[in-house]
Design an enzyme around this catalytic site. Sequence first.
Site, short mmCIF file in Angstrom:
data_model
loop_
_atom_site.label_atom_id
_atom_site.label_comp_id
_atom_site.label_asym_id
_atom_site.label_seq_id
_atom_site.Cartn_x
_atom_site.Cartn_y
_atom_site.Cartn_z
N PRO C 2 -49.48 115.13 -17.08
CA PRO C 2 -49.68 114.53 -18.41
C PRO C 2 -48.84 113.25 -18.59
O PRO C 2 -47.86 113.04 -17.89
CB PRO C 2 -49.19 115.61 -19.37
CG PRO C 2 -49.07 116.86 -18.57
CD PRO C 2 -48.80 116.43 -17.16
N TYR C 3 -49.29 112.46 -19.53
CA TYR C 3 -48.55 111.27 -19.97
C TYR C 3 -48.34 111.40 -21.48
O TYR C 3 -49.31 111.59 -22.22
CB TYR C 3 -49.34 110.00 -19.65
CG TYR C 3 -48.74 108.78 -20.29
CD1 TYR C 3 -47.63 108.14 -19.73
CD2 TYR C 3 -49.24 108.28 -21.48
CE1 TYR C 3 -47.07 107.04 -20.33
CE2 TYR C 3 -48.67 107.16 -22.09
CZ TYR C 3 -47.59 106.55 -21.50
OH TYR C 3 -47.01 105.46 -22.11
#
Lengths: 67, 67, 67, 67, 67, 67
Positions: C2-3
Amino acid sequence: MPYVNIKITREGASKEEKAALIAGVTELLQKVLNKNPATTVVVIDEVDTDNWGIGGEQVTERRKRGS
Amino acid sequence: MPYVNIKITREGASKEEKAALIAGVTELLQKVLNKNPATTVVVIDEVDTDNWGIGGEQVTERRKRGS
Amino acid sequence: MPYVNIKITREGASKEEKAALIAGVTELLQKVLNKNPATTVVVIDEVDTDNWGIGGEQVTERRKRGS
Amino acid sequence: MPYVNIKITREGASKEEKAALIAGVTELLQKVLNKNPATTVVVIDEVDTDNWGIGGEQVTERRKRGS
Amino acid sequence: MPYVNIKITREGASKEEKAALIAGVTELLQKVLNKNPATTVVVIDEVDTDNWGIGGEQVTERRKRGS
Amino acid sequence: MPYVNIKITREGASKEEKAALIAGVTELLQKVLNKNPATTVVVIDEVDTDNWGIGGEQVTERRKRGS
């Protein structure tokens, strides 16, 4: 560990074209700034032409006029 | 009044899981920085695996190899 | 992988507080969605209160009124 | 050459309403900062109400309660 | 008319290196998707290493350990 | 509860001009989509001209040529 977000209009980019963008940007960051490809993240957003404006106008309308 | 954007690959996160992310991040910002939950905004973007790259490669391809 | 992007007003968050946000969000994504912490990226943006608006007004002005 | 990103919940904004947002923001930037409309870019993201949180809660749930 | 946002840690990228990123990404989008360079926008954000986390940890700390 | 991010080059926008952008965008969203101003968030990012590219070139260079 760069993060790159590419926004383009949704007009049929293929899986292969998106793969080429991801590979190309990752390579560019390695070449220019010696960034580690293993942790370079690229996210491509495809945006409906109704939702993208330039010159105060939707891209949908520009396309109709041939722009 | 923080704003948090969480980008994840679109691989079936449930409504309940997304609710847990929203509640958890909001609580974290209150605990760490005393931010008011009432004005904390969280936006989750789910991104197709063709559109997410890491290591110069689409996640779609990595998943095929079991990564 | 994820970011997460966290935007907060620039009002003196310490290095330790930012470390706590990074650790906390990474842990949350592992707990809720089983995301690999090794490739979870968190970016914190601190924004001047002149550049953040809510309710149509700069935070700078709200702070003066005690909000 | 400003870039503006507007995020709203996906709740049926029409093509005409999106056109009005694009035109309005572009005009505002010209009026306030003398920015050239020809290179002003506006991108509208519509986000599912399950994916948008405020007050630690999904908008989907808030809507059910009439908020 | 793509929009590209490149986020890197603030660790001394030179003006020339940033120019190379801008030119390189613009060229890539023209080559892969035939996008018009004249309206391709690239924005580079340089982020303090205290504000960037990976693996649940600030980059500042990783750098100290030689990562 | 919209979220709006405005990115402009850092070229001396005053506090008053930024206040006008915040007020104007918030009002536009109320007028067009009936969005509640109280929960409309606007964040303005000012970006160095070395870090902004258009047409494959840094704005810094374009300004030198009078563009």
